[in-house]
Motif scaffolding. Structure first.
Motif, PDB file in Angstrom:
ATOM      1  N   ILE A 158      40.504  51.782  28.740  1.00 60.00           N
ATOM      2  CA  ILE A 158      39.942  50.440  28.532  1.00 60.00           C
ATOM      3  C   ILE A 158      41.051  49.400  28.500  1.00 60.00           C
ATOM      4  O   ILE A 158      40.946  48.339  29.134  1.00 60.00           O
ATOM      5  CB  ILE A 158      39.078  50.399  27.247  1.00 60.00           C
ATOM      6  CG1 ILE A 158      37.808  51.230  27.455  1.00 60.00           C
ATOM      7  CG2 ILE A 158      38.723  48.968  26.878  1.00 60.00           C
ATOM      8  CD1 ILE A 158      36.977  51.431  26.199  1.00 60.00           C
ATOM      9  N   ILE A 159      42.120  49.688  27.802  1.00 65.14           N
ATOM     10  CA  ILE A 159      43.259  48.760  27.749  1.00 65.14           C
ATOM     11  C   ILE A 159      43.868  48.575  29.135  1.00 65.14           C
ATOM     12  O   ILE A 159      44.192  47.447  29.539  1.00 65.14           O
ATOM     13  CB  ILE A 159      44.310  49.246  26.721  1.00 65.14           C
ATOM     14  CG1 ILE A 159      43.744  49.113  25.301  1.00 65.14           C
ATOM     15  CG2 ILE A 159      45.611  48.467  26.862  1.00 65.14           C
ATOM     16  CD1 ILE A 159      44.624  49.733  24.222  1.00 65.14           C
ATOM     17  N   ALA A 160      43.977  49.633  29.902  1.00 69.27           N
ATOM     18  CA  ALA A 160      44.529  49.550  31.260  1.00 69.27           C
ATOM     19  C   ALA A 160      43.628  48.703  32.155  1.00 69.27           C
ATOM     20  O   ALA A 160      44.113  47.859  32.926  1.00 69.27           O
ATOM     21  CB  ALA A 160      44.707  50.952  31.837  1.00 69.27           C
ATOM     22  N   ILE A 161      42.322  48.903  32.037  1.00 74.60           N
ATOM     23  CA  ILE A 161      41.377  48.108  32.845  1.00 74.60           C
ATOM     24  C   ILE A 161      41.469  46.633  32.469  1.00 74.60           C
ATOM     25  O   ILE A 161      41.509  45.758  33.337  1.00 74.60           O
ATOM     26  CB  ILE A 161      39.936  48.644  32.681  1.00 74.60           C
ATOM     27  CG1 ILE A 161      39.813  50.012  33.358  1.00 74.60           C
ATOM     28  CG2 ILE A 161      38.921  47.657  33.251  1.00 74.60           C
ATOM     29  CD1 ILE A 161      38.501  50.727  33.098  1.00 74.60           C
ATOM     30  N   ILE A 162      41.533  46.347  31.177  1.00 72.17           N
ATOM     31  CA  ILE A 162      41.657  44.962  30.719  1.00 72.17           C
ATOM     32  C   ILE A 162      42.967  44.348  31.203  1.00 72.17           C
ATOM     33  O   ILE A 162      42.993  43.187  31.647  1.00 72.17           O
ATOM     34  CB  ILE A 162      41.523  44.885  29.176  1.00 72.17           C
ATOM     35  CG1 ILE A 162      40.083  45.209  28.759  1.00 72.17           C
ATOM     36  CG2 ILE A 162      41.930  43.510  28.663  1.00 72.17           C
ATOM     37  CD1 ILE A 162      39.889  45.359  27.259  1.00 72.17           C
ATOM     38  N   ALA A 163      44.049  45.118  31.165  1.00 75.05           N
ATOM     39  CA  ALA A 163      45.348  44.613  31.624  1.00 75.05           C
ATOM     40  C   ALA A 163      45.319  44.305  33.119  1.00 75.05           C
ATOM     41  O   ALA A 163      45.790  43.251  33.561  1.00 75.05           O
ATOM     42  CB  ALA A 163      46.443  45.619  31.296  1.00 75.05           C
ATOM     43  N   VAL A 164      44.752  45.210  33.903  1.00 74.39           N
ATOM     44  CA  VAL A 164      44.663  44.987  35.352  1.00 74.39           C
ATOM     45  C   VAL A 164      43.767  43.785  35.643  1.00 74.39           C
ATOM     46  O   VAL A 164      44.099  42.930  36.478  1.00 74.39           O
ATOM     47  CB  VAL A 164      44.146  46.259  36.066  1.00 74.39           C
ATOM     48  CG1 VAL A 164      43.780  45.963  37.513  1.00 74.39           C
ATOM     49  CG2 VAL A 164      45.183  47.360  35.992  1.00 74.39           C
ATOM     50  N   GLY A 197      43.156  41.272  33.651  1.00 76.64           N
ATOM     51  CA  GLY A 197      43.895  40.079  33.209  1.00 76.64           C
ATOM     52  C   GLY A 197      44.948  39.658  34.217  1.00 76.64           C
ATOM     53  O   GLY A 197      45.114  38.464  34.500  1.00 76.64           O
ATOM     54  N   MET A 198      45.670  40.627  34.787  1.00 72.91           N
ATOM     55  CA  MET A 198      46.685  40.295  35.805  1.00 72.91           C
ATOM     56  C   MET A 198      46.021  39.738  37.061  1.00 72.91           C
ATOM     57  O   MET A 198      46.528  38.803  37.673  1.00 72.91           O
ATOM     58  CB  MET A 198      47.531  41.525  36.130  1.00 72.91           C
ATOM     59  CG  MET A 198      48.491  41.892  35.006  1.00 72.91           C
ATOM     60  SD  MET A 198      49.673  43.175  35.414  1.00 72.91           S
ATOM     61  CE  MET A 198      48.624  44.555  35.794  1.00 72.91           C
ATOM     62  N   TRP A 199      44.868  40.309  37.441  1.00 71.98           N
ATOM     63  CA  TRP A 199      44.166  39.803  38.612  1.00 71.98           C
ATOM     64  C   TRP A 199      43.702  38.370  38.374  1.00 71.98           C
ATOM     65  O   TRP A 199      43.851  37.514  39.246  1.00 71.98           O
ATOM     66  CB  TRP A 199      42.970  40.702  38.943  1.00 71.98           C
ATOM     67  CG  TRP A 199      42.139  40.118  40.044  1.00 71.98           C
ATOM     68  CD1 TRP A 199      42.399  40.128  41.375  1.00 71.98           C
ATOM     69  CD2 TRP A 199      40.918  39.392  39.886  1.00 71.98           C
ATOM     70  NE1 TRP A 199      41.423  39.458  42.068  1.00 71.98           N
ATOM     71  CE2 TRP A 199      40.486  38.998  41.170  1.00 71.98           C
ATOM     72  CE3 TRP A 199      40.141  39.044  38.785  1.00 71.98           C
ATOM     73  CZ2 TRP A 199      39.323  38.270  41.381  1.00 71.98           C
ATOM     74  CZ3 TRP A 199      38.980  38.323  39.006  1.00 71.98           C
ATOM     75  CH2 TRP A 199      38.582  37.942  40.289  1.00 71.98           C
ATOM     76  N   ILE A 200      43.127  38.091  37.212  1.00 75.14           N
ATOM     77  CA  ILE A 200      42.665  36.732  36.883  1.00 75.14           C
ATOM     78  C   ILE A 200      43.841  35.759  36.902  1.00 75.14           C
ATOM     79  O   ILE A 200      43.750  34.680  37.501  1.00 75.14           O
ATOM     80  CB  ILE A 200      41.935  36.702  35.518  1.00 75.14           C
ATOM     81  CG1 ILE A 200      40.586  37.420  35.629  1.00 75.14           C
ATOM     82  CG2 ILE A 200      41.729  35.267  35.032  1.00 75.14           C
ATOM     83  CD1 ILE A 200      39.888  37.641  34.298  1.00 75.14           C
ATOM     84  N   ALA A 201      44.951  36.142  36.284  1.00 74.12           N
ATOM     85  CA  ALA A 201      46.127  35.264  36.253  1.00 74.12           C
ATOM     86  C   ALA A 201      46.667  35.026  37.659  1.00 74.12           C
ATOM     87  O   ALA A 201      46.995  33.885  38.031  1.00 74.12           O
ATOM     88  CB  ALA A 201      47.204  35.866  35.356  1.00 74.12           C
ATOM     89  N   GLY A 202      46.748  36.076  38.467  1.00 76.64           N
ATOM     90  CA  GLY A 202      47.242  35.922  39.838  1.00 76.64           C
ATOM     91  C   GLY A 202      46.334  35.045  40.684  1.00 76.64           C
ATOM     92  O   GLY A 202      46.795  34.193  41.445  1.00 76.64           O
ATOM     93  N   THR A 203      45.031  35.252  40.541  1.00 77.94           N
ATOM     94  CA  THR A 203      44.063  34.441  41.290  1.00 77.94           C
ATOM     95  C   THR A 203      44.138  32.983  40.860  1.00 77.94           C
ATOM     96  O   THR A 203      44.163  32.073  41.699  1.00 77.94           O
ATOM     97  CB  THR A 203      42.638  34.994  41.082  1.00 77.94           C
ATOM     98  OG1 THR A 203      42.604  36.360  41.526  1.00 77.94           O
ATOM     99  CG2 THR A 203      41.619  34.191  41.857  1.00 77.94           C
ATOM    100  N   TYR A 204      44.184  32.754  39.560  1.00 76.59           N
ATOM    101  CA  TYR A 204      44.278  31.390  39.037  1.00 76.59           C
ATOM    102  C   TYR A 204      45.553  30.710  39.550  1.00 76.59           C
ATOM    103  O   TYR A 204      45.511  29.574  40.033  1.00 76.59           O
ATOM    104  CB  TYR A 204      44.257  31.404  37.510  1.00 76.59           C
ATOM    105  CG  TYR A 204      44.424  30.029  36.906  1.00 76.59           C
ATOM    106  CD1 TYR A 204      43.347  29.168  36.815  1.00 76.59           C
ATOM    107  CD2 TYR A 204      45.661  29.596  36.457  1.00 76.59           C
ATOM    108  CE1 TYR A 204      43.493  27.899  36.279  1.00 76.59           C
ATOM    109  CE2 TYR A 204      45.817  28.326  35.925  1.00 76.59           C
ATOM    110  CZ  TYR A 204      44.730  27.485  35.838  1.00 76.59           C
ATOM    111  OH  TYR A 204      44.885  26.229  35.322  1.00 76.59           O
ATOM    112  N   ASN A 205      46.672  31.404  39.476  1.00 76.17           N
ATOM    113  CA  ASN A 205      47.942  30.829  39.940  1.00 76.17           C
ATOM    114  C   ASN A 205      47.911  30.547  41.442  1.00 76.17           C
ATOM    115  O   ASN A 205      48.469  29.543  41.907  1.00 76.17           O
ATOM    116  CB  ASN A 205      49.106  31.744  39.578  1.00 76.17           C
ATOM    117  CG  ASN A 205      49.386  31.743  38.097  1.00 76.17           C
ATOM    118  OD1 ASN A 205      49.021  30.817  37.377  1.00 76.17           O
ATOM    119  ND2 ASN A 205      50.025  32.796  37.616  1.00 76.17           N
ATOM    120  N   GLY A 206      47.250  31.400  42.200  1.00 74.58           N
ATOM    121  CA  GLY A 206      47.101  31.148  43.630  1.00 74.58           C
ATOM    122  C   GLY A 206      46.286  29.892  43.899  1.00 74.58           C
ATOM    123  O   GLY A 206      46.620  29.092  44.785  1.00 74.58           O
TER     124      GLY A 206
END
Length: 187
Positions: free
Chosen positions: A11-17, A19-28
């Motif tokens: 669950i923590i790994a899924i949340i981390a991935v 979160g990274m996807w959301i941050a990367g998409t937002y930054n893009g």
């Protein structure tokens, strides 16, 4: 003992991935939005360059065609509207009005052969033509950046992030229907 913590780790790994996807998409999206704003600013810079050339052109024409005050005033008025434009649409409308006024001014120039032979006028006209080319390139670059941004905010799953953070479609810098009519100018 290991099996108890495995679901928590997953669950923590899924949340981390996620979160990274959301941050990367937002930054893009931020990057693409800023690129579009930069390209819009480049258009404004070139429009301002042209607006700065116009008083010299008008003053040169005034010396030869003083009784053509209506055409000269329409150029000055359109230039003022362009300088005061607060949005892309206002700038587009003011730019179309300025193009029309400049076309009429260049038609007036046809009646004054001495003016066409004037070195200052020829230099200003060459600078104006160069600026028009720069404006064309700046519009193309802006529209390319807007297309990239608009495409990004509409694609799944990025559309979800775009909607969450309020990213909206940007307008293209399009020519008005009046610009389809090419004025006749013979030099």
């Amino acid at each position: 003992m290991k099996s108890k913590f495995m679901p928590i780790v997953v669950i923590i790994a899924i949340i981390a991935v996620l979160g990274m996807w959301i941050a990367g998409t937002y930054n893009g999206l931020v990057s693409k939005s800023e690129e579009a704003k930069t390209q819009q600013s480049n258009i404004q810079t070139q429009l301002q360059r042209r607006a700065d050339l116009i008083p010299n052109l008008v003053n040169t024409v005034k010396g030869y065609a003083a009784h053509e005050s209506e055409v000269i005033q329409s150029v000055a008025d359109a230039r003022s509207k362009l300088a005061g434009a607060a949005s892309t649409q206002e700038a587009l409308n003011a730019n179309d009005e300025l193009n029309s006024a400049l076309s009429r001014l260049l038609v007036v120039v046809e009646n004054y052969p001495d003016l066409k032979a004037n070195a200052n006028f020829r230099d200003l006209q060459a600078q104006l033509e160069g600026t028009e080319n720069r404006i064309t390139v700046a519009r193309k670059d802006y529209n390319t950046a807007v297309q990239d941004y608009n495409t990004s905010i509409k694609r799944f799953p990025t559309v979800i992030i775009a909607n969450i953070f309020g990213y909206k479609e940007l307008p293209y810098f399009e020519a008005s229907p009046q610009s389809q009519n090419v004025p006749e100018v013979n030099f």
